[in-house]
Every structure is written in C-alpha cells, then in structure tokens.
Design a protein around this motif. Structure first.
Motif, PDB file in Angstrom:
ATOM      1  N   ASP A  32      16.997  55.928  20.697  1.00 50.20           N
ATOM      2  CA  ASP A  32      16.876  54.934  21.762  1.00 50.20           C
ATOM      3  C   ASP A  32      18.270  54.432  22.065  1.00 50.20           C
ATOM      4  O   ASP A  32      19.258  55.043  21.660  1.00 50.20           O
ATOM      5  N   SER A  33      18.393  53.308  22.763  1.00 55.25           N
ATOM      6  CA  SER A  33      19.707  52.823  23.166  1.00 55.25           C
ATOM      7  C   SER A  33      20.575  52.381  21.996  1.00 55.25           C
ATOM      8  O   SER A  33      21.794  52.317  22.115  1.00 55.25           O
ATOM      9  N   ALA A  34      19.965  52.079  20.824  1.00 52.84           N
ATOM     10  CA  ALA A  34      20.728  51.565  19.683  1.00 52.84           C
ATOM     11  C   ALA A  34      20.710  52.486  18.472  1.00 52.84           C
ATOM     12  O   ALA A  34      21.500  52.296  17.541  1.00 52.84           O
ATOM     13  N   LYS A  35      19.827  53.477  18.447  1.00 56.19           N
ATOM     14  CA  LYS A  35      19.682  54.338  17.271  1.00 56.19           C
ATOM     15  C   LYS A  35      20.043  55.777  17.614  1.00 56.19           C
ATOM     16  O   LYS A  35      19.713  56.272  18.695  1.00 56.19           O
ATOM     17  N   GLY A  85      24.255  61.849   9.556  1.00 53.17           N
ATOM     18  CA  GLY A  85      24.533  60.444   9.791  1.00 53.17           C
ATOM     19  C   GLY A  85      23.430  59.763  10.589  1.00 53.17           C
ATOM     20  O   GLY A  85      22.720  60.394  11.372  1.00 53.17           O
ATOM     21  N   TYR A  86      23.306  58.453  10.365  1.00 58.08           N
ATOM     22  CA  TYR A  86      22.328  57.638  11.092  1.00 58.08           C
ATOM     23  C   TYR A  86      23.006  56.338  11.508  1.00 58.08           C
ATOM     24  O   TYR A  86      23.765  55.743  10.732  1.00 58.08           O
ATOM     25  N   ARG A  89      21.720  49.352  15.277  1.00 60.76           N
ATOM     26  CA  ARG A  89      22.434  48.129  15.586  1.00 60.76           C
ATOM     27  C   ARG A  89      23.015  47.468  14.332  1.00 60.76           C
ATOM     28  O   ARG A  89      24.124  46.934  14.351  1.00 60.76           O
ATOM     29  N   ASP A  90      22.280  47.513  13.219  1.00 58.79           N
ATOM     30  CA  ASP A  90      22.709  46.835  11.994  1.00 58.79           C
ATOM     31  C   ASP A  90      23.055  47.772  10.841  1.00 58.79           C
ATOM     32  O   ASP A  90      23.683  47.338   9.867  1.00 58.79           O
ATOM     33  N   VAL A  91      22.636  49.015  10.914  1.00 60.94           N
ATOM     34  CA  VAL A  91      22.784  49.933   9.779  1.00 60.94           C
ATOM     35  C   VAL A  91      23.529  51.189  10.206  1.00 60.94           C
ATOM     36  O   VAL A  91      23.279  51.749  11.273  1.00 60.94           O
ATOM     37  N   ARG A  92      24.455  51.589   9.360  1.00 55.58           N
ATOM     38  CA  ARG A  92      25.143  52.864   9.523  1.00 55.58           C
ATOM     39  C   ARG A  92      25.161  53.585   8.185  1.00 55.58           C
ATOM     40  O   ARG A  92      25.484  52.977   7.161  1.00 55.58           O
TER      41      ARG A  92
END
Length: 338
Positions: A32-35, A85-86, A89-92
């Motif tokens: 989506d736009s953030a993931k 990699g993933y 918004r809050d997790v990398r």
C-alpha cells in the motif's frame, strides 16, 4: 582486465588477463502507500589473475571476512548475496546473507538481521551481523551485535539514546584451541543531542569500553577498561561564519601493561568564515591535548604474498633496511614491503 606485472618478460603471458562479472537485481513490491517488500539478489565472480582498475568493494570487506587478499586475484572468487526487506510507517527490517567462496582456500557465510521500530517518540533498533568461515585448518566466528533505544525529549530538538555495540572474534584451529588474534570488545554508550535552533547544536556522549583477550582456551576477564566523555557543538553566527568546538576526557587502564589509570584531555576550536561569495575563505584551528601516548616504532617487513606498499633502496650499501630507505615505486612489482 589485462595486467602485466613484468612487461620485460614474455613468460606467463596467459596470467595477465582476468574476467570480472557483477550482477544485481532488485524487486520492490508495494503493498500500500506505506508498506513495501524488497528482494535483492547479487552475484559477483572474478577469475584468477583478475585485477580491478577501481575499487568495487567497500573498505571493510576484508576486515568483515577476516581476509588479506592481494589486489590481483590468486584464485577464482565467487560472492553470492540475498536480502529480504520489509518497510512500513513504523517498522523497517532486513534479513539476508552472503556466501564467499575461494576454491580450496576459503568459504564463509555472512548473515545479518536488522530491525527498527519507531512508535511515536520512541525508536528501537538492533543490528545483528554474524560471519562464520573456514580457511585451511582455521575456523572463524565474527559476531557484531548492536542495539539501542532512543527517545525524543523534544521532537526534532532533543534526543536521548542508550545502546551497546560489541565485536567478538573467535578464531580457532581444528584442534579447538583459540588463536591469539581473537578478541572480545564491548562498548556501552549514551548520547544526548540537542538542536537549539537551525544554527546552534550541542551533543554529549559517554562510552564505556572493555577489551578481552584469550589464553587459547577461553576469553579472560577484561584487561582494558576505558571511560570517554565528550562534548561537541556547532554555532553559526551568520551564513558566512561558524564555530565548531570539542571537549573530550578519557581515562584508560590496562592490566597487561601494569599501568596506572591514564587521564587524557582534548580541546579543539575550529572557526570558519568566507566572504565575497566564497572567493575569500578564512580558517582558524586551535587544539590542545594533555595525557600520555604510547611510543610508536615503525618497521618494514616483506609482504607474505609479495604485494606490498613500499620498495627498498639501499642508500648506504650496508645491507640493512633503514627507515629512510623506504619509498613507493611506480613499478608495482618492486613494492614488496609493508
């Protein structure tokens, strides 16, 4: 590549040429736009006698793999890498590995796992890098864990961070005794950063460091302890004038050297200004140090693989290599010393 180490001889001309291949492929899938999910695959191959014209590996490559490779390949080298990699918004996160293989000489597996989480003002991160390798009758394990927590006291203004950063190198023979070049370094740190405005910053850092050596069986108690306190900042008085300053204190103790605690101080001021759109630049630097420094003695030895950085010219014909007789020769085959 076509690199003739001895242009005055016609012998072994077939060893002048080498081939290198580097392939990378990356796939990014947006959920989506953030993931998003990221997959990266890489393959590197160099043949025997390959000599690169420019650096194509990072500076830490040989240290990470505990290798001492000559500029010109002595055997084939194959490096395969895969990374998943993933990102949200809050997790990398990132997980993957690299496999390096030199036929009949070396094989190593380097794996890594990085994770960061940023809920609100908090920021948690960890980096776990592990390398295992086999070279002749030597087995090595190189582990570099790093982790920390950061909190925004004032968003984009003041941050407080605590964490650890260790390095563990266990190198042993097949008969299981540890080699003396193994080490265990532990670092614990505290960072406090402040940005009072766009033109004024101030940072404080504390590091506690220990170092351990082994007795061929296990690592001993820390033989080196060090505490470092540092304060540094920057002030920009205008677009053309800036001042940087550093204050640092360090105390150091070593059990092996039977030394008392050593106290070291460092102060540094760096003033920069420019005028007439940068046509005129003024730089002023003032630095003061206090403390004891270990005496350093230089010596030159023959490089084990024949590829060194210095050559020797016996200026006084006494047959002894003296420090003032070392120089860098434009003929690479003459640089046999390091």
């Amino acid at each position: 590549s076509d690199h003739d180490l001895n242009s005055f001889s016609e012998l072994q001309q077939d060893e002048n040429k080498g081939i290198g291949v580097l392939f990378n492929h990356q796939i990014v899938k947006k959920m989506d736009s953030a993931k998003s999910i990221n997959i990266e695959f890489g393959q590197e191959y160099t043949s025997s006698h390959f000599s690169p014209l420019t650096r194509y590996r990072n500076n830490e490559f040989q240290r990470d793999w505990i290798l001492d490779l000559p500029i010109r390949n002595q055997s084939e080298q194959s490096l395969t890498g895969l990374t998943l990699g993933y990102s949200s918004r809050d997790v990398r996160s990132k997980i993957g590995g690299n496999f390096l293989y030199l036929p009949n000489a070396f094989n190593g597996l380097q794996s890594f796992f990085d994770l960061s989480w940023n809920p609100g003002r908090w920021y948690f991160y960890t980096q776990q890098h592990l390398m295992t390798s086999t070279k002749s009758d030597t087995i090595s394990l190189f582990y570099r864990p790093k982790a920390g927590i950061r909190y925004d006291l004032k968003p984009k203004k003041s941050q407080l961070e605590v964490g650890i950063f260790h390095e563990i190198n266990r190198t042993k023979k097949e008969n299981s005794y540890l080699l003396k070049n193994g080490f265990l370094w532990q670092n614990y740190f505290l960072n406090w950063t402040n940005k009072f405005s766009e033109m004024h910053t101030l940072n404080f850092q504390y590091i506690y460091r220990t170092e351990q050596i082994n007795d061929s069986i296990e690592f001993l108690s820390p033989n080196i302890n060090a505490h470092t306190f540092s304060l540094d900042g920057q002030s920009e008085f205008s677009k053309s004038q800036s001042l940087k300053y550093t204050l640092k204190y360090r105390n150091f103790s070593s059990i092996n050297l039977n030394q008392d605690i050593q106290h070291n101080y460092l102060g540094r001021l760096d003033y920069n200004s420019h005028y007439a759109n940068g046509f005129i630049r003024l730089n002023s630097l003032y630095e003061i140090k206090a403390g004891r420094e270990q005496r350093i003695q230089l010596t030159y030895v023959k490089a084990p693989n024949g590829f060194g950085n210095y050559a020797w010219r016996d200026l006084n014909n006494n047959g002894t290599f003296e420090l003032n007789e070392a120089y860098v020769s434009p003929i690479l085959t003459e640089n046999n010393y390091m």
